[in-house]
Design a protein around this motif. Structure first.
Motif, mmCIF file in Angstrom:
data_model
loop_
_atom_site.group_PDB
_atom_site.id
_atom_site.type_symbol
_atom_site.label_atom_id
_atom_site.label_comp_id
_atom_site.label_asym_id
_atom_site.label_seq_id
_atom_site.Cartn_x
_atom_site.Cartn_y
_atom_site.Cartn_z
ATOM 1 N N VAL A 4 -1.474 6.740 6.132
ATOM 2 C CA VAL A 4 -1.966 8.111 5.952
ATOM 3 C C VAL A 4 -1.402 9.033 7.030
ATOM 4 O O VAL A 4 -1.533 8.781 8.225
ATOM 5 N N ARG A 5 -0.782 10.144 6.561
ATOM 6 C CA ARG A 5 -0.306 11.198 7.476
ATOM 7 C C ARG A 5 -1.167 12.434 7.221
ATOM 8 O O ARG A 5 -1.225 12.944 6.111
ATOM 9 N N LEU A 6 -1.838 12.905 8.245
ATOM 10 C CA LEU A 6 -2.744 14.052 8.122
ATOM 11 C C LEU A 6 -2.057 15.280 8.704
ATOM 12 O O LEU A 6 -1.855 15.382 9.921
ATOM 13 N N TRP A 7 -1.704 16.230 7.821
ATOM 14 C CA TRP A 7 -0.960 17.406 8.263
ATOM 15 C C TRP A 7 -1.886 18.556 8.632
ATOM 16 O O TRP A 7 -2.854 18.864 7.946
ATOM 17 N N THR A 8 -1.566 19.194 9.757
ATOM 18 C CA THR A 8 -2.238 20.411 10.197
ATOM 19 C C THR A 8 -1.174 21.425 10.609
ATOM 20 O O THR A 8 -0.106 21.047 11.094
ATOM 21 N N HIS A 9 -1.472 22.696 10.429
ATOM 22 C CA HIS A 9 -0.528 23.731 10.880
ATOM 23 C C HIS A 9 -0.653 23.984 12.379
ATOM 24 O O HIS A 9 0.117 24.745 12.964
ATOM 25 N N ASN A 10 -1.616 23.317 13.027
ATOM 26 C CA ASN A 10 -1.945 23.575 14.430
ATOM 27 C C ASN A 10 -1.450 22.421 15.307
ATOM 28 O O ASN A 10 -1.954 21.294 15.218
ATOM 29 N N GLU A 11 -0.480 22.688 16.173
ATOM 30 C CA GLU A 11 0.086 21.636 17.023
ATOM 31 C C GLU A 11 -0.933 21.071 18.011
ATOM 32 O O GLU A 11 -0.903 19.875 18.340
ATOM 33 N N VAL A 12 -1.826 21.916 18.501
ATOM 34 C CA VAL A 12 -2.857 21.445 19.429
ATOM 35 C C VAL A 12 -3.785 20.456 18.731
ATOM 36 O O VAL A 12 -4.156 19.405 19.293
ATOM 37 N N ILE B 281 0.671 13.002 -2.437
ATOM 38 C CA ILE B 281 0.289 14.125 -1.585
ATOM 39 C C ILE B 281 -1.095 14.580 -2.019
ATOM 40 O O ILE B 281 -1.341 14.792 -3.222
ATOM 41 N N VAL B 282 -1.993 14.713 -1.052
ATOM 42 C CA VAL B 282 -3.346 15.196 -1.330
ATOM 43 C C VAL B 282 -3.485 16.560 -0.658
ATOM 44 O O VAL B 282 -3.397 16.674 0.569
ATOM 45 N N LEU B 283 -3.677 17.587 -1.460
ATOM 46 C CA LEU B 283 -3.729 18.967 -0.972
ATOM 47 C C LEU B 283 -5.190 19.361 -0.762
ATOM 48 O O LEU B 283 -5.975 19.401 -1.714
ATOM 49 N N VAL B 284 -5.550 19.626 0.515
ATOM 50 C CA VAL B 284 -6.951 19.922 0.840
ATOM 51 C C VAL B 284 -7.005 21.114 1.793
ATOM 52 O O VAL B 284 -7.475 21.002 2.924
ATOM 53 N N MET C 177 0.826 -1.207 0.000
ATOM 54 C CA MET C 177 0.000 0.000 0.000
ATOM 55 C C MET C 177 0.863 1.262 0.000
ATOM 56 O O MET C 177 2.049 1.207 0.311
ATOM 57 N N SER C 178 0.247 2.388 -0.303
ATOM 58 C CA SER C 178 0.988 3.642 -0.484
ATOM 59 C C SER C 178 1.096 4.445 0.809
ATOM 60 O O SER C 178 0.255 4.332 1.711
ATOM 61 N N LYS C 179 2.149 5.270 0.871
ATOM 62 C CA LYS C 179 2.296 6.262 1.927
ATOM 63 C C LYS C 179 1.764 7.583 1.387
ATOM 64 O O LYS C 179 2.256 8.072 0.363
ATOM 65 N N ILE C 180 0.781 8.153 2.068
ATOM 66 C CA ILE C 180 0.091 9.327 1.534
ATOM 67 C C ILE C 180 0.018 10.414 2.596
ATOM 68 O O ILE C 180 -0.395 10.168 3.737
ATOM 69 N N ALA C 181 0.401 11.637 2.221
ATOM 70 C CA ALA C 181 0.248 12.800 3.094
ATOM 71 C C ALA C 181 -0.963 13.598 2.642
ATOM 72 O O ALA C 181 -1.060 13.980 1.473
ATOM 73 N N VAL C 182 -1.896 13.821 3.555
ATOM 74 C CA VAL C 182 -3.049 14.680 3.289
ATOM 75 C C VAL C 182 -2.785 16.000 3.984
ATOM 76 O O VAL C 182 -2.692 16.057 5.217
ATOM 77 N N LEU C 183 -2.626 17.057 3.209
ATOM 78 C CA LEU C 183 -2.295 18.374 3.763
ATOM 79 C C LEU C 183 -3.575 19.186 3.927
ATOM 80 O O LEU C 183 -4.168 19.648 2.960
ATOM 81 N N GLY C 184 -3.980 19.360 5.176
ATOM 82 C CA GLY C 184 -5.209 20.071 5.487
ATOM 83 C C GLY C 184 -6.109 19.192 6.337
ATOM 84 O O GLY C 184 -6.668 18.211 5.842
ATOM 85 N N ALA C 185 -6.252 19.527 7.611
ATOM 86 C CA ALA C 185 -6.993 18.678 8.548
ATOM 87 C C ALA C 185 -8.350 19.272 8.900
ATOM 88 O O ALA C 185 -8.822 19.169 10.040
ATOM 89 N N GLY C 186 -8.989 19.892 7.915
ATOM 90 C CA GLY C 186 -10.374 20.311 8.089
ATOM 91 C C GLY C 186 -11.298 19.127 7.873
ATOM 92 O O GLY C 186 -10.874 17.970 7.847
ATOM 93 N N SER C 187 -12.582 19.394 7.669
ATOM 94 C CA SER C 187 -13.546 18.302 7.511
ATOM 95 C C SER C 187 -13.281 17.468 6.260
ATOM 96 O O SER C 187 -13.317 16.237 6.298
ATOM 97 N N TRP C 188 -12.965 18.117 5.139
ATOM 98 C CA TRP C 188 -12.778 17.408 3.877
ATOM 99 C C TRP C 188 -11.457 16.629 3.876
ATOM 100 O O TRP C 188 -11.407 15.477 3.454
ATOM 101 N N GLY C 189 -10.403 17.237 4.378
ATOM 102 C CA GLY C 189 -9.137 16.534 4.475
ATOM 103 C C GLY C 189 -9.234 15.320 5.385
ATOM 104 O O GLY C 189 -8.693 14.243 5.082
ATOM 105 N N THR C 190 -9.950 15.467 6.492
ATOM 106 C CA THR C 190 -10.136 14.353 7.418
ATOM 107 C C THR C 190 -10.940 13.236 6.774
ATOM 108 O O THR C 190 -10.599 12.048 6.893
ATOM 109 N N ALA C 191 -12.002 13.599 6.064
ATOM 110 C CA ALA C 191 -12.850 12.590 5.403
ATOM 111 C C ALA C 191 -12.065 11.815 4.345
ATOM 112 O O ALA C 191 -12.171 10.584 4.251
#
Length: 342
Positions: free
Chosen positions: A27-35, A74-77, A1-15
């Motif tokens: 799947v790595r879900l990137w957010t600019h917010n450490e919290v 990389i999935v940009l969301v 399987m693939s290693k995929i980065a989803v950039l953007g942890a809003g509702s659509w990126g999370t879905a």
């Protein structure tokens, strides 16, 4: 399987991360917010955006370099207003070239650039032909709950579109391919303006007749602009066209419909945006589309009216009256013009 980065942890990126995780991908879900990163990793929830448990195999990152390390895709969301900033950061750390898919919907004011064009301008490793767009009638809430959803992925390079199709396709998330990148992006962006109008109509207390007319005539002006720029008119009859238009204009899940509904009830734009607490893409796109239509000399009366409600405090009822009293026209002449093949 693939290693995929989803950039953007809003509702659509999370879905979309959930879809990819269900398919067995890393799947790595990137957010600019450490919290937010800590909350997702500790609770496996992203409660501000979606009330659903996130698979434990989805790992959140706030460090972009770590998130994209050794990825296959990389999935940009992210919201369109953040596309250039995120791509500039991404460009500064890229050491390899994974497939790049974006799932953002909008047009940049002043430049009238679509998301794929902005990405190509900011990324050294990617040309316009390398980019894939994912679009279609797909509320994040329903996708995250694994409810049946169909979307389209488009690229000028068919192998990239097929690769993206393979990454996302499963029993609850059906994916079609297309080579009309222009049409798919425009349909996804411009429908948000019409959804604002649908919300305004409902907020004013109008019924189904008004909404059906708005959706139909909205599709007509979306297609007029799209075909004037070279898009395939049939793309607007597909999932990212009429499909996305219907779902965004008729569902309470739609941020654009909810924002329009508040405008129809008399709230000012700044009050609406404060209440929404999330990006309403149709507002920014309305400004871009209004100026774009002027530049291209394309008739977009609904977009024109919504632009003036948003940015010039025009009363929604006044816009409705103006639309209803426009010069008489023959409907089929308009349709023949839209679908005329050059």
């Amino acid at each position: 399987m693939s290693k995929i980065a989803v950039l953007g942890a809003g509702s659509w990126g999370t879905a979309l991360s959930i879809v990819l995780a269900d398919n067995g991908h890393d799947v790595r879900l990137w957010t600019h917010n450490e919290v937010q990163e800590e909350n997702i990793n500790e609770t496996h929830k992203n409660e501000k955006y979606l009330e659903i448990m996130i698979p434990e195999k989805i790992i959140a990152y706030s460090n972009m370099k770590e998130a994209i390390s050794n990825t296959d895709a990389i999935v940009l969301v992210v919201p369109t207003k953040a596309i250039r900033e995120v791509c500039q950061e991404l460009n500064s750390i890229m050491t390899h070239k994974p497939i790049l898919i974006h799932a953002s919907k909008g047009i940049e004011p002043n430049t009238f650039k679509r998301v794929s064009e902005m990405i190509a301008e900011e990324m050294n490793l990617y040309s316009y032909e390398d980019i894939v767009v994912l679009s279609g009638p797909s509320h994040a809430e329903e996708v995250a709950m694994r409810q049946p959803t169909t979307v389209t992925v488009a690229s000028l390079t068919s192998d990239y579109a097929k690769h993206a199709q393979d990454l996302f396709f499963n029993e609850s998330f059906r994916v079609y391919t297309s080579d009309d990148l222009l049409g798919i992006e425009l349909g996804g962006a411009l429908k948000n303006i019409i959804a604002l109008g649908a919300g305004i109509s409902d907020g004013l207390g109008y019924g189904d007749n008004a909404k059906a007319a708005l959706i139909t005539r909205g599709l007509a002006e979306i297609t007029r602009l799209g075909t004037s720029l070279g898009a395939n008119p049939l793309s607007f009859l597909g999932l990212p066209g009429v499909g996305d238009l219907i779902v965004t204009c008729t569902s309470v899940h739609s941020r654009n419909w909810r924002a329009g509904n508040l405008l129809g009830k008399g709230f000012k734009l700044n009050e609406v945006l404060e209440q929404m607490e999330m990006v309403v893409e149709g507002v920014r796109t309305a400004k871009a589309a209004y100026k774009f239509a002027e530049k291209e000399d394309v008739d977009m009366p609904i977009t024109n009216g919504i632009y003036h409600v948003l940015f010039h405090d025009k009363q929604p009822k006044e816009v409705v009256e103006q639309l209803m009293n426009r010069t008489k026209k023959e409907e089929l002449d308009d349709i023949y013009h839209m679908f005329k093949q050059e």
